[in-house]
Design an enzyme around this catalytic site. Sequence first.
Site, PDB file in Angstrom:
ATOM      1  N   GLU A 194       4.601   6.250  10.752  1.00  0.00           N
ATOM      2  CA  GLU A 194       5.653   5.834  10.155  1.00  0.00           C
ATOM      3  C   GLU A 194       6.400   4.446  10.727  1.00  0.00           C
ATOM      4  OE1 GLU A 194       6.680   6.790   7.267  1.00  0.00           O
ATOM      5  OE2 GLU A 194       6.478   9.046   7.071  1.00  0.00           O
TER       6      GLU A 194
ATOM      7  N   HIS B 197       3.179   2.391   6.222  1.00  0.00           N
ATOM      8  CA  HIS B 197       2.585   3.208   7.126  1.00  0.00           C
ATOM      9  C   HIS B 197       1.118   3.337   6.827  1.00  0.00           C
ATOM     10  CE1 HIS B 197       3.593   7.038   3.945  1.00  0.00           C
ATOM     11  NE2 HIS B 197       2.312   7.087   4.520  1.00  0.00           N
TER      12      HIS B 197
ATOM     13  N   ASN C  64       5.922   2.234   2.481  1.00  0.00           N
ATOM     14  CA  ASN C  64       6.680   1.554   3.866  1.00  0.00           C
ATOM     15  C   ASN C  64       5.669   0.870   4.996  1.00  0.00           C
ATOM     16  OD1 ASN C  64       5.789   3.769   4.755  1.00  0.00           O
ATOM     17  ND2 ASN C  64       7.683   4.805   5.402  1.00  0.00           N
TER      18      ASN C  64
ATOM     19  N   ASP D  79      -5.176  12.650   9.118  1.00  0.00           N
ATOM     20  CA  ASP D  79      -4.020  13.355   9.402  1.00  0.00           C
ATOM     21  C   ASP D  79      -4.027  14.673   8.741  1.00  0.00           C
ATOM     22  OD1 ASP D  79      -3.878  12.393   7.069  1.00  0.00           O
ATOM     23  OD2 ASP D  79      -2.140  10.666   7.211  1.00  0.00           O
TER      24      ASP D  79
HETATM   25  C1  GLP Z   1       0.171   9.703   2.980  1.00  0.00           C
HETATM   26  C2  GLP Z   1      -1.031   9.511   3.932  1.00  0.00           C
HETATM   27  C3  GLP Z   1      -1.701   8.458   3.914  1.00  0.00           C
HETATM   28  C4  GLP Z   1      -1.993   7.645   2.451  1.00  0.00           C
HETATM   29  C5  GLP Z   1      -0.561   7.572   1.900  1.00  0.00           C
HETATM   30  C6  GLP Z   1      -0.706   6.495   0.646  1.00  0.00           C
HETATM   31  O1  GLP Z   1       1.401   9.607   3.557  1.00  0.00           O
HETATM   32  N1  GLP Z   1      -0.912  10.305   4.953  1.00  0.00           N
HETATM   33  O2  GLP Z   1      -3.017   8.647   4.759  1.00  0.00           O
HETATM   34  O3  GLP Z   1      -2.193   6.236   2.799  1.00  0.00           O
HETATM   35  O4  GLP Z   1       0.019   8.742   1.702  1.00  0.00           O
HETATM   36  O5  GLP Z   1      -0.924   7.510  -0.305  1.00  0.00           O
HETATM   37  P1  GLP Z   1      -1.320   7.149  -1.655  1.00  0.00           P
HETATM   38  O6  GLP Z   1      -2.874   6.471  -1.729  1.00  0.00           O
HETATM   39  O7  GLP Z   1      -1.390   8.454  -2.726  1.00  0.00           O
HETATM   40  O8  GLP Z   1      -0.494   6.287  -2.235  1.00  0.00           O
END
Ligand code: GLP
Length: 235
Positions: free
Chosen positions: A136, A131, A129, A67
């Site tokens: 989402e 995702h 959440n 992404d």
């Molecule tokens: C973002 C990214 C996700 C990632 C998520 C969790 O929203 N788009 O790909 O998995 O954050 O991030 P973290 O690993 O910092 O908790």
Amino acid sequence: MNLKVCDNKEEIGRCAATIFASQVLRKEDSVLGLATGSSVLTTYAEMVKDYQAGITDYDFITTFNLDEYCGLSPTHEQSYSFFMKENLFSEINIRSENINFPDNENLYYDSRIKKAGGIDLQLLGIGHNGHIAFNEPCEHFPYNTHTVALSDSTISANSRFFKSADEVPKKAVTMGIGTIMKAKSIVLLAYGKEKADAVNKMVNGKITPSCPASILQLHNNVTVMIDTEIFNELH
Ligand code: GLP
């Protein structure tokens, strides 16, 4: 789903990097799906170590990132392109022409992945959440790469990287759930008890787009790596 319980994020990083090293060693032109976020940092650090030790070679590797925020240039410090360059790409011998990020030409991202032979190994984190990438919670599982409006909870979680929540982009382009599910193998990483609820719903809950990660129960090659803090909260 295979569940691997590790002592801490460092062990998660070592184990995940070993899976990437075996993939790259087995197939020198592997297609890797990569993720951003704090959960993948120890993995990238270990992948760099493996490269520096001469274990891995990325000369023929192609990558597709999950992404990217809309409206941030690749040189913006909070863009995912910048994150990848800082934490992995500048430290290994990957060719810049083999690095791919989703952009506004969403429709072509899936066909570019297909043309490259499909993703052999996809790395994932998980949001609080549930995702994955920027898919989402919603009413249905989005199939292809698409543009999304980020939820308030994601904006607030990701605001820790920006000066304020106001600066967090409100939209992003993300691989769809279908794009992710087509990967031949998937490794999802999570640590810290604040992720326990999301992991629990993903592993033990019902398969529903209100917890996008729950769809991974239907994939035939997923390894979920968690720390003991999460494991102790699973029920
Ligand atoms: C973002 C990214 C996700 C990632 C998520 C969790 O929203 N788009 O790909 O998995 O954050 O991030 P973290 O690993 O910092 O908790």
